[in-house]
Structures are given as C-alpha cells and as structure tokens.
Design a protein around this motif. Structure first.
Motif, mmCIF file in Angstrom:
data_model
loop_
_atom_site.group_PDB
_atom_site.id
_atom_site.type_symbol
_atom_site.label_atom_id
_atom_site.label_comp_id
_atom_site.label_asym_id
_atom_site.label_seq_id
_atom_site.Cartn_x
_atom_site.Cartn_y
_atom_site.Cartn_z
ATOM 1 N N GLU A 1 9.538 -14.386 21.851
ATOM 2 C CA GLU A 1 8.363 -13.591 22.204
ATOM 3 C C GLU A 1 7.349 -13.550 21.061
ATOM 4 O O GLU A 1 6.139 -13.576 21.292
ATOM 5 C CB GLU A 1 8.769 -12.171 22.590
ATOM 6 C CG GLU A 1 9.437 -12.077 23.938
ATOM 7 C CD GLU A 1 9.800 -10.639 24.297
ATOM 8 O OE1 GLU A 1 9.450 -9.708 23.548
ATOM 9 O OE2 GLU A 1 10.420 -10.451 25.346
ATOM 10 N N SER A 2 7.846 -13.481 19.835
ATOM 11 C CA SER A 2 6.927 -13.464 18.697
ATOM 12 C C SER A 2 6.212 -14.804 18.553
ATOM 13 O O SER A 2 5.030 -14.844 18.208
ATOM 14 C CB SER A 2 7.665 -13.091 17.402
ATOM 15 O OG SER A 2 8.561 -14.107 17.001
ATOM 16 N N LEU A 3 6.914 -15.899 18.830
ATOM 17 C CA LEU A 3 6.267 -17.215 18.812
ATOM 18 C C LEU A 3 5.153 -17.277 19.856
ATOM 19 O O LEU A 3 4.070 -17.812 19.599
ATOM 20 C CB LEU A 3 7.299 -18.322 19.068
ATOM 21 C CG LEU A 3 8.230 -18.657 17.911
ATOM 22 C CD1 LEU A 3 9.415 -19.493 18.392
ATOM 23 C CD2 LEU A 3 7.472 -19.380 16.803
ATOM 24 N N LYS A 4 5.419 -16.702 21.022
ATOM 25 C CA LYS A 4 4.404 -16.664 22.074
ATOM 26 C C LYS A 4 3.212 -15.816 21.629
ATOM 27 O O LYS A 4 2.057 -16.189 21.872
ATOM 28 C CB LYS A 4 4.998 -16.097 23.362
ATOM 29 C CG LYS A 4 4.054 -16.106 24.526
ATOM 30 C CD LYS A 4 4.732 -15.607 25.797
ATOM 31 C CE LYS A 4 3.764 -15.643 26.963
ATOM 32 N NZ LYS A 4 4.371 -15.120 28.189
ATOM 33 N N ILE B 1 1.923 -15.398 18.738
ATOM 34 C CA ILE B 1 1.031 -16.082 17.788
ATOM 35 C C ILE B 1 0.566 -17.438 18.308
ATOM 36 O O ILE B 1 -0.102 -18.180 17.594
ATOM 37 C CB ILE B 1 1.682 -16.236 16.396
ATOM 38 C CG1 ILE B 1 2.962 -17.075 16.469
ATOM 39 C CG2 ILE B 1 1.920 -14.881 15.752
ATOM 40 C CD1 ILE B 1 3.522 -17.473 15.113
ATOM 41 N N GLY B 2 0.913 -17.767 19.553
ATOM 42 C CA GLY B 2 0.448 -19.011 20.164
ATOM 43 C C GLY B 2 1.204 -20.249 19.707
ATOM 44 O O GLY B 2 0.644 -21.341 19.696
ATOM 45 N N ALA B 3 2.479 -20.088 19.331
ATOM 46 C CA ALA B 3 3.239 -21.205 18.780
ATOM 47 C C ALA B 3 4.387 -21.666 19.670
ATOM 48 O O ALA B 3 5.315 -22.312 19.185
ATOM 49 C CB ALA B 3 3.785 -20.814 17.408
ATOM 50 N N THR B 4 4.340 -21.389 20.969
ATOM 51 C CA THR B 4 5.479 -21.742 21.831
ATOM 52 C C THR B 4 5.711 -23.244 21.911
ATOM 53 O O THR B 4 6.835 -23.682 22.103
ATOM 54 C CB THR B 4 5.304 -21.177 23.260
ATOM 55 O OG1 THR B 4 4.035 -21.581 23.760
ATOM 56 C CG2 THR B 4 5.422 -19.674 23.273
ATOM 57 N N GLY B 5 4.686 -24.060 21.760
ATOM 58 C CA GLY B 5 4.849 -25.515 21.825
ATOM 59 C C GLY B 5 5.136 -26.163 20.490
ATOM 60 O O GLY B 5 5.299 -27.378 20.410
ATOM 61 N N LEU C 1 -1.752 -25.180 13.994
ATOM 62 C CA LEU C 1 -1.695 -23.841 14.564
ATOM 63 C C LEU C 1 -2.593 -22.929 13.739
ATOM 64 O O LEU C 1 -2.482 -22.876 12.520
ATOM 65 C CB LEU C 1 -0.254 -23.325 14.516
ATOM 66 C CG LEU C 1 -0.019 -21.872 14.913
ATOM 67 C CD1 LEU C 1 -0.253 -21.698 16.416
ATOM 68 C CD2 LEU C 1 1.383 -21.448 14.541
ATOM 69 N N SER C 2 -3.473 -22.232 14.399
ATOM 70 C CA SER C 2 -4.317 -21.266 13.702
ATOM 71 C C SER C 2 -3.490 -20.041 13.363
ATOM 72 O O SER C 2 -2.726 -19.545 14.189
ATOM 73 C CB SER C 2 -5.500 -20.855 14.586
ATOM 74 O OG SER C 2 -6.187 -19.783 13.985
ATOM 75 N N THR C 3 -3.648 -19.564 12.143
ATOM 76 C CA THR C 3 -2.943 -18.350 11.741
ATOM 77 C C THR C 3 -3.918 -17.176 11.629
ATOM 78 O O THR C 3 -3.589 -16.152 11.053
ATOM 79 C CB THR C 3 -2.206 -18.556 10.402
ATOM 80 O OG1 THR C 3 -3.149 -18.969 9.419
ATOM 81 C CG2 THR C 3 -1.112 -19.595 10.552
ATOM 82 N N SER C 4 -5.081 -17.327 12.225
ATOM 83 C CA SER C 4 -6.080 -16.267 12.211
ATOM 84 C C SER C 4 -5.550 -15.041 12.950
ATOM 85 O O SER C 4 -5.072 -15.145 14.077
ATOM 86 C CB SER C 4 -7.366 -16.770 12.869
ATOM 87 O OG SER C 4 -8.323 -15.763 12.922
ATOM 88 N N ASN C 5 -5.615 -13.902 12.309
ATOM 89 C CA ASN C 5 -5.160 -12.622 12.881
ATOM 90 C C ASN C 5 -3.680 -12.620 13.252
ATOM 91 O O ASN C 5 -3.257 -11.846 14.114
ATOM 92 C CB ASN C 5 -6.006 -12.243 14.106
ATOM 93 C CG ASN C 5 -7.432 -11.951 13.734
ATOM 94 O OD1 ASN C 5 -7.702 -11.325 12.713
ATOM 95 N ND2 ASN C 5 -8.359 -12.413 14.545
ATOM 96 N N ASP C 6 -2.893 -13.468 12.628
ATOM 97 C CA ASP C 6 -1.473 -13.542 12.968
ATOM 98 C C ASP C 6 -0.745 -12.229 12.697
ATOM 99 O O ASP C 6 0.087 -11.795 13.493
ATOM 100 C CB ASP C 6 -0.790 -14.693 12.237
ATOM 101 C CG ASP C 6 -0.951 -14.614 10.720
ATOM 102 O OD1 ASP C 6 -1.885 -13.943 10.241
ATOM 103 O OD2 ASP C 6 -0.149 -15.244 10.009
#
Length: 196
Positions: free
Chosen positions: A110-113, A115-119, A150-155
């Motif tokens: 869920e945390s990967l999702k 931050i947009g990193a599921t793929g 992967l963007s880490t903006s506002n992570d």
C-alpha cells in the motif's frame, strides 16, 4: 505506523550490504552475518532471492538509456544517478503480538502504491533488531518498463497521509501529531514534521 524516508542513493550494493546484513561495528569494513533479517520479499522481479534481486535492480538502473530508447521516451532532462530510494515502516511495539508477515507486506504494498511505485522493482526486508516491528522498502527509481525515474516529490507527505489512513483503518491512531500536521497541510499550511 511511522514511515521514515532515507536519503536517496546510487548504490544498490551498498543498500544491500546495509539492509540484508547485521550492522557493522566501527572497526569492521563490512559484516556478512544476517541475524537481524527476519525475512525478505521482492516486487516486480523474477526472483525472491535478495542477493540476486539487488543485482537485477542495479542492472535495470544501469540500463536506463536503453529502456527509454526502446519505450520511445526522449532522453532529455537532468540526469540522476540517485536510483536507490528506501524508506522504513515501523509499527508501535504494542502492535508486535498481533502483526503478521502478511499484514506487513500489505502495508508495504500500500505504501508503494501511495508513492506511485507499484510498477517499480522493490525489495522488502523485515528486521528483528528493534523492539518495534519494522520493514525496510528499497525501491529502484528507474522504471523497468520505460526507464523513467520515479518522482519523489512530496513523498514524505504522501506517506504521512497514507500512514494516517492506515492507522484509522486498523482502529487506533498512534501518532496524533501526524493527524494535526496533515490537517494543517490540507488547509494550505506548510508543515515540516520533525524526523522520527
């Protein structure tokens, strides 16, 4: 739940030496024992072997230009070698007795999702060297699909919002300050929380 983001890095080998082994003493160059590692799991890789997984992540990062070219992505913009992104997820010590491996993996996914990193390629490492249960999530910022970073903006904000929702779902808020900070952010205030 406390998410804590580490500084991005460029060495998957260095990350693996740290997360997959015991902490070294000041006089040691490296330590290869792994008593603190309870278990590992991988995402978006053809192996669950953590020693092979970090090598695959490193190879993918080094192959970024080819991946972009094959996907038709322009090779413009600033270049970055900071392809290693890692963070930890720590539960309160009182949650230990009712916390399963499956629940820890669910939280990591869920945390990967969030931050947009599921793929993206990721390795989840559970440590047992602290009173609080925790996992470390090591992510390859280079997409294996198209080579984009992967963007880490506002992570940190994304992980904070996710952690609050996660605690609410589990029925208890452990960090009241995070709730207050997220409420202030939602109303447009700039809030920088202190490190855990």
């Amino acid at each position: 739940m406390v998410p804590n983001v580490a500084k991005t890095g460029s060495s998957f080998k260095g990350a693996a030496l740290y997360y997959l082994h015991d902490k070294r003493e000041a006089w040691e160059a490296e330590r290869i024992t792994a008593a603190r590692v309870a278990w590992t799991s991988t995402r978006n890789m053809p192996t669950d072997n953590p020693e092979l997984a970090w090598r695959i992540m490193a190879a993918t990062a080094m192959d970024q230009d080819r991946l972009k070219a094959e996907a038709g992505v322009k090779a413009t913009g600033r270049k970055s070698t900071a392809s290693v992104y890692s963070y930890s997820l720590a539960w309160h010590p009182d949650e230990k007795k009712n916390l399963s491996r499956a629940e820890m993996l669910r939280a990591a996914d869920e945390s990967l999702k969030a931050i947009g990193a599921t793929g993206h390629q990721a390795m989840i490492v559970c440590h047992n060297d602290e009173p609080h249960p925790h996992v470390h999530v090591i992510v390859n910022r280079v997409s294996p699909e198209d080579g984009r970073m992967l963007s880490t903006s506002n992570d940190r904000v994304k992980l904070s919002q996710w952690a609050e929702a996660y605690e609410r779902e589990r029925g208890r808020i452990w960090c009241d300050q995070r709730v207050a900070n997220n409420a202030k952010r939602a109303s447009g205030d700039f809030v920088r929380a202190s490190s855990p």
